[in-house]
Design an enzyme around this catalytic site. Sequence first.
Site, PDB file in Angstrom:
ATOM      1  CG  ASN A  19      -7.975  -2.073  -5.129  1.00 37.51           C
ATOM      2  OD1 ASN A  19      -7.077  -2.892  -4.971  1.00 37.51           O
ATOM      3  ND2 ASN A  19      -8.193  -1.097  -4.247  1.00 37.51           N
ATOM      4  CG  ASP A  21      -2.091   0.940   1.097  1.00 38.94           C
ATOM      5  OD1 ASP A  21      -2.345   1.424  -0.023  1.00 38.94           O
ATOM      6  OD2 ASP A  21      -2.753   1.204   2.115  1.00 38.94           O
TER       7      ASP A  21
END
Length: 230
Positions: free
Chosen positions: A67, A19
Site C-alpha cells: 500500500n 477492501d
Amino acid sequence: MSVDESAESGARHVAIIMDGNGRWAKKRALPRAIGHQRGVEVVRRLVRALEPMNLDCLTLYAFSSENWKRSEDEVDDLMNLMRRFIKSDLAEFVANDVKLKIIGDWRSLAPDIVGMLEDALQQTANGKQTLAVALNYGSQNEIARAAAKAGAIGEITPQSIAAQLDTADLPPLDLLIRTSGEVRLSNFLLWQSAYAEMLFVDTLWPDFKPEHLSRALQDFAQRERRYGGR
Ligand code: IPE
Ligand code: IPE
Ligand code: MG
C-alpha cells in the site's frame, strides 16, 4: 440471525481483507479519505459487537506492505486515521477486554505510531478477545522472516516456520473474508490460509455491518472441512 446466535458457529479465528473504501467513496463522488474514515467506523462497530460472537481472534488487514505504492496524500491519510483510532479507542478496548495484537513489519512505521502501538499493546495485554491488526503486512515477507528465524535456531520444517510467524500465538485461521468483490488474497495470510474457509462478498467495506459478520459465521457453520481426509 442475531449477532448472539453466531456464538455457535465454531469459528475461533476470522480474518478480513477490508477492501472497497475507495470505490465506496467514488460512487458518492467523495474523496477516498472519506471512504477510509467510514472504514474505520465499521471497524469500531465491529469490535463493539465482537463479544457475543465468541471469537478468540479477529484479524483485520489494515495496511499492506504494497500500500506504500499509493499517493503520499493517501498514505498520510491512512497513517493519520491510524493515529486517531488508537487514541480514541484504546480506552474502550481496555474496558471491553479486547487485546490488541499487531502483525506485519509495524516497527518500521513512523516512530510516534510505533510508540502508540507499543503502549496500546501493553495496556490491552490482559484482554480476552484478540483484535489482530495487520499493519505494513505482507505475507511473503512474514514467511521469509519466519523461515530465516527457524533456520537460525534449527531445522526448517512447516512446524518450525509456523512457530516463527507473526501469528504463532493465534488460533488456526478458520475463515477468511474479503469484501468488495475482489477474489484474491493480496499477500494476506498465505501460509495461515492453507485450510481456512474463504468467503468473498460484494459488500464494500464501509457498508459492512456486524450482521454481515454474523451471516458469514452462519455460512461457515455449514461448511464441511476435510483437511484432505476422507
Ligand atoms: C481498502 O480500501 C483500504 C486499504 C487498502 C487501506 P481500498 O482503498 O483498497 O479501496 P478500493 O479497493 O480502491 O475500492
Ligand atoms: C488489500 O487491499 C490490502 C488491504 C485491505 C489493507 P488492496 O486494495 O491493497 O489490494 P489490491 O491492490 O486490490 O490487490
Ligand atoms: Mg482495494
